[in-house]
Design a protein around this motif. Structure first.
Motif, PDB file in Angstrom:
ATOM      1  N   GLY A 576      -1.083 -18.153  64.519  1.00  0.00           N
ATOM      2  CA  GLY A 576      -2.426 -17.568  64.541  1.00  0.00           C
ATOM      3  C   GLY A 576      -2.486 -16.241  65.276  1.00  0.00           C
ATOM      4  N   CYS A 649      -7.685 -17.888  66.357  1.00  0.00           N
ATOM      5  CA  CYS A 649      -6.987 -18.315  65.143  1.00  0.00           C
ATOM      6  C   CYS A 649      -5.872 -19.247  65.583  1.00  0.00           C
ATOM      7  CB  CYS A 649      -6.419 -17.131  64.371  1.00  0.00           C
ATOM      8  SG  CYS A 649      -5.613 -17.607  62.815  1.00  0.00           S
ATOM      9  N   PHE A 675      -5.441 -21.248  59.964  1.00  0.00           N
ATOM     10  CA  PHE A 675      -4.322 -20.667  59.229  1.00  0.00           C
ATOM     11  C   PHE A 675      -3.710 -21.633  58.232  1.00  0.00           C
ATOM     12  CE2 PHE A 675      -1.502 -22.991  61.897  1.00  0.00           C
ATOM     13  CZ  PHE A 675      -1.693 -22.674  63.225  1.00  0.00           C
TER      14      PHE A 675
END
Length: 776
Positions: A576, A649, A675
C-alpha cells in the motif's frame, strides 16, 4: 478510495455573496469581464474558463446575467437534480427578442411550447417514458446499414478528388438524412433545412443584432410553418414508421401526455437536435484528430480504437458547449449560495477538461479509459436520447474515412464558428490528400470492407496503449519493480498523486498505483507477488522481462489527494506504500505538513524504503513487525492536527481499524484505498434476481442472477461509468432512493453503507432479491 463531499448542498442560507452578485457585484475581475460571445470563449471555452475551474467554479457574469458553472462535479450535480435546477430555460432566447422580431413571429402563428428538453417533472418523464423505445440500443442496430450506405456513397463521390470540405461533402447531409429517416420525415430540400437550423440556433443561443433578429425571426417563423405542414402530411400516413410517426400515434392515444402543442414544438426542435449536434461533433472530430497526427495514425492502424476515440473527441471538443438551468429555491453549489430564480450556464466543455475528474484533462488522449464520462450528452433524466445514434454515425464516418484515406491531412485554412453559447463546430473542414496513394487503388477490396461496432458506449477492453518494459528490478523481497515507456518514444500522460494504471499482460489485467519520482520518464510500478491471489501478479513476476511489449490502460485517479488541508497523516501497509509515496512526493513539493507511517513485516519486505528515507527524512516512521515496532493507530489518530486528513492504503484489517478510530470525527477526514478485492465476484448459483426501477429514465429492468446491475444497466443503454468491476474503484456508484442493499464493495465507508443511499453497481445487489429504486 478517496471520498469527497457532495458539491451541492440544497440548504438555503442567509444573505450571501451570491445575492450580492445577483445585484451586479462580480466576484472578480475575470468574472466581471467574462463574455460568452468573446473570441476567447468562442475559440476555446474550456481554456477560457480555466481560471474559473481553479479559482471560482461558480461565479456570476454581469454581462450575461447568468451564473456560470465550470467544474465537472458541480455540472453533474446540476444535471442530477431537476427539482432544484429546472430545465425550463434551456430553450429560452439568451438574447431577448426585439419588439419588431416578436411581431414578425406572430405573423407566422409561432407558438413554440415545452419539449423534452425544457419541461419539468412529472410531465417530462411521463412523455419520455412513452417515447423512448426507438432509442434503445437493440432498436438502433438496424440503422447501421443505412448509415454505412449513406457514408460510403459520399466517400465514393470524393475519394478521387484530392481535396474536399468534409462538412459540405458529407458531415452535414448524412446526419440530416439519418435524422429524417429516423424521424420518418420526408427528405425535403437540404439547403432549406440548413437555413432553418442555423436560424433556430442563432435565435435561441446567439447574439444577433437588431437587424439580424428580423431576418432570423422570418426564418424561424417559416420553420414553424414548415414543421406544421410535415405533421399534417404524416398524420395522413397512419402506418408510417419513425419516431415522429410514433409520437403522432401517442398523441392520438394519450393526448393528455402527448398534446398537439407538444407534437408541433417537438417536430421543430427534433429536426435540429437530431442532426445539428452530430454534424458539428463530427466536424470537430475530424479537425481534432487530424490536428493530433499520432492519434490519427493510431486509429488508421487499429480500428478497434475508434469507439473510444469518438468519446475522447466528444470530451475534448464536443458540439454541445453549455446548457442552461434555473434554480427553483435557494440552494448551494460549489460552495456558493444561489438565490431562487438564478439562471445558470453550465459549461460542459469546461467540465469535460476538469483535471479533478480527468487526469491531464486538457490533453487529447484517445487511450483515456474514462473518456465516456464526458458531459457532452448531459447527464441524468435529461441526457440526450439520441446519444447512441450520434455515436454510431461518428464511428462509421471515422472508420470509413480512416480506412480508405489514411493519408488525409488538414488543408491550410481558418476555422470559423457560428457564435452561440451552446453549440460549437467549424463551418468548414477542408482536407486534402494524394488520390494516387489511396490504398484501394492497389487493393480494391479495401473500399468494401468495414468494422461493425455494437451500439452503445465503447468497451474498455479495446482501450489500451502499447508500452515497453524499460527496466525490471527488485524493489524488496517479493516485490518486482517495473518502468514502462511508450513503445514509440512518446511521452506518457501526466498523472496526479494517487493515480493508478491497469497493466494488461496476456489474459491478466491488474491495477497498480503509479509511484514514479516527480519528473521521471515513464511509469514506475511495484508489484507484490501474491501466490494466494488470482494469478495475475504471479504471472507478471514469472514472465515480464526487460524489452517486452505489454498494454496499459489509464492513468485514472480514484484516490485523489485533497491539497487544501493543513496537515496530513499518511499510513501505508505493505505494498500500500505505492500511492502513499506519490502523495508524500506531492506534499513535499507543495511545502505541506505531513508524516508517513509505513508498516510492514520486515524492512527487507518493504518496497521503496531507501527512497523514502532519502527523500522524506524526518517525516518517516517505519513500523517493522520483526523489530516489534507496531504502529499505534489509536495514538496517531488522537494526535491528528486540527483540520488534518488521513490517507491510508493497506490491508482490510488496517482500514477497518482506522474506520473504528475515526467514527466520531467529521466526514471526509479518512480517505482509504484497498489494494485487493476479496469476495466481490458473482456466483449465479447463490444469487437471486431482482427488479430495479430507474426514476430518472422512467424504466424498469430485471437483473438476472447471472448478471450484475452494471451489466443490466448497460444493456438498456444507461451510461454508467465503470473501471475495475471488482468493487474497488467506486466509479460505477449509483444513487439509491429505495431498497435494502447488499453492499459487497471495498469502497464505501461504514456510515455510507448504513445510510443506504448509494451502491456500487458492479458488485452490490439487492438484499434477498427485493425491488430497489435508483436515481438513474
Amino acid at each position: 478510495m478517496a471520498r469527497s463531499e457532495n458539491q451541492t448542498d440544497n440548504r438555503s442560507g442567509d444573505k450571501s455573496e451570491a445575492e450580492d452578485a445577483a445585484g451586479k457585484c462580480p466576484f472578480s475581475r475575470e468574472a466581471e469581464e467574462f463574455d460568452a460571445f468573446s473570441d476567447r470563449y468562442q475559440s476555446d471555452p474550456a481554456e477560457a474558463l480555466r481560471w474559473s475551474r481553479d479559482q471560482k467554479p461558480v461565479f456570476f457574469s454581469p454581462k450575461l446575467g447568468y451564473w456560470v458553472v465550470s467544474r465537472y462535479d458541480d455540472i453533474k450535480a446540476v444535471f442530477r437534480d431537476n427539482s432544484i435546477f429546472s430545465p425550463r430555460i434551456a430553450l429560452e432566447k439568451i438574447t431577448p427578442a426585439t419588439p419588431e422580431a416578436v411581431e414578425v413571429l406572430k405573423t407566422y402563428g409561432y407558438a413554440m411550447n415545452r419539449t423534452l428538453v425544457n419541461e419539468d417533472e412529472p410531465a417530462h418523464m411521463e412523455r419520455r417514458r412513452v417515447l423512448m423505445d426507438h432509442f434503445f440500443p437493440e432498436n438502433l442496430e438496424a440503422k447501421q446499414e443505412m448509415v454505412r450506405r449513406l457514408t460510403r456513397e459520399k466517400v465514393d463521390a470524393f475519394i478521387d478528388s484530392g481535396r474536399v470540405d468534409l462538412v459540405e461533402a458529407m458531415l452535414y447531409e448524412v446526419p440530416l438524412n439519418v435524422a429524417l429517416h429516423f424521424l420518418g420525415v420526408p427528405e425535403d430540400d437540404i439547403n432549406v433545412l440548413r437555413n432553418f437550423s442555423v436560424a433556430h440556433s442563432v435565435n435561441t443561443w446567439g447574439r444577433p443584432s437588431d437587424e439580424k433578429q428580423l431576418a432570423v425571426a422570418h426564418d424561424v417563423g417559416q420553420f414553424w410553418v414548415y414543421a406544421g405542414k410535415i405533421i399534417e402530411r404524416m398524420k395522413n400516413e397512419p402506418e408510417g414508421t419513425g419516431w415522429m410517426h410514433e409520437t403522432i400515434r401517442k398523441n392520438a392515444e394519450m393526448p393528455d401526455i402527448v398534446p398537439d402543442s407538444y407534437v408541433h414544438s417537438m417536430m421543430m426542435a427534433i429536426i435540429v437536435a437530431a442532426h445539428e449536434t452530430t454534424s458539428l461533433a463530427s466536424a470537430n472530430m475530424f479537425k481534432t484528430l487530424l490536428s493530433h497526427r499520432q492519434a490519427w495514425e493510431d486509429i488508421c492502424q487499429d480500428a478497434s480504437l475508434i469507439p473510444n476515440a469518438v468519446e475522447e473527441c466528444l470530451r475534448y471538443s464536443g458540439s454541445i458547449v453549455a446548457w442552461r438551468r434555473q434554480t427553483t429555491a435557494k440552494t448551494r453549489l460549489g460552495g456558493v449560495d444561489l438565490p431562487e430564480g438564478a439562471k445558470l450556464l453550465i459549461v460542459q466543455a469546461s467540465g469535460n477538461q476538469d483535471e479533478r475528474h480527468f487526469e491531464d484533462g486538457d490533453t487529447f488522449d484517445i487511450y483515456r479509459d474514462n473518456a465516456v464520462d464526458h458531459l457532452t450528452f448531459g447527464y441524468g433524466s435529461h441526457q440526450c436520447m439520441g446519444k447512441n445514434i450520434g455515436r454510431m454515425e461518428m464511428r462509421v464516418f471515422l472508420e470509413e474515412v480512416s480506412r480508405r484515406i489514411p493519408h488525409l491531412q488538414l488543408a491550410d485554412q481558418e476555422f470559423r464558428y457560428l457564435p452561440t453559447t451552446s453549440f460549437r463546430g467549424p463551418d468548414h473542414v477542408w482536407v486534402e490528400w494524394d488520390p494516387e496513394k489511396n490504398p484501394e487503388r492497389q487493393k480494391p477490396e479495401i473500399a468494401g470492407s468495414e468494422v461493425h461496432y455494437p451500439v452503445g458506449a465503447p468497451s474498455r477492453r479495446d482501450i489500451a496503449r502499447k508500452v515497453r518494459v524499460a527496466d525490471v528490478r527488485w524493489e524488496a523481497e517479493g516485490v518486482l519493480g517495473l518502468t514502462l515507456q511508450d513503445t514509440r518514444g512518446r511521452p506518457l500522460p501526466d498523472w496526479s498523486a494517487g493515480a493508478h494504471v491497469e497493466l494488461c499482460v496476456a489474459d491478466y489485467e491488474r491495477k497498480y498505483s503509479l509511484c514514479s519520482r516527480p519528473g521521471a520518464e515513464g511509469y514506475d510500478l511495484a508489484i507484490l507477488r501474491d501466490d494466494g491471489g488470482r494469478g495475475g501478479s504471479k504471472h507478471i513476476h514469472e514472465t515480464v522481462r526487460k524489452g517486452m511489449e505489454v498494454k496499459l490502460r489509464g492513468p485514472s485517479n480514484l484516490f485523489r489527494l485533497d491539497e487544501t488541508a493543513n496537515s496530513y497523516l499518511l499510513i501505508a501497509g505493505g505494498i500500500g506504500i505505492t500511492p502513499i509515496i506519490a502523495m508524500a512526493d506531492r506534499l513535499k513539493a507543495l511545502g505541506k505538513d505531513y508524516t508517513i507511517h509505513y508498516c510492514g513485516r520486515s524492512r527487507g519486505s518493504m518496497a521503496h524504503l531507501v527512497r523514502l528515507e532519502q527523500d522524506h527524512a524526518g517525516r518517516l516512521t517505519v513500523h517493522a513487525a520483526d523489530e516489534n515496532r507496531r504502529a499505534d493507530l489509536a495514538g496517531l489518530v488522537s494526535a491528528l492536527k486540527q483540520q488534518g486528513q488521513i490517507y491510508v492504503c493497506g490491508p482490510e484489517r488496517m482500514i477497518s481499524a482506522l474506520e473504528d478510530l475515526t467514527v466520531d470525527l467529521p466526514e471526509g477526514i479518512l480517505h482509504f484505498e484497498h489494494f485487493s478485492a476479496r469476495d466481490t465476484g458473482l456466483d449465479p448459483e447463490k444469487e437471486a434476481g431482482f427488479d430495479v426501477e430507474l426514476q430518472d429514465s422512467g424504466l424498469s429492468i430485471k437483473v438476472a442472477a447471472y448478471e450484475t446491475l452494471l451489466d443490466a444497466l448497460h444493456a438498456k443503454g444507461i451510461d454508467v461509468a465503470s473501471d475495475c468491476r471488482e468493487g474497488l474503484c467506486g466509479s460505477c456508484e449509483v444513487m439509491v432512493l429505495e431498497g435494502d442493499i447488499d453492499h459487497r464493495d471495498k469502497v464505501m465507508t461504514r456510515s455510507e453503507r448504513a445510510g443506504n443511499r448509494r451502491m456500487i453497481a458492479c458488485c452490490s445487489r439487492s438484499r434477498n432479491g427485493g425491488r430497489i429504486k435508483l436515481a438513474l
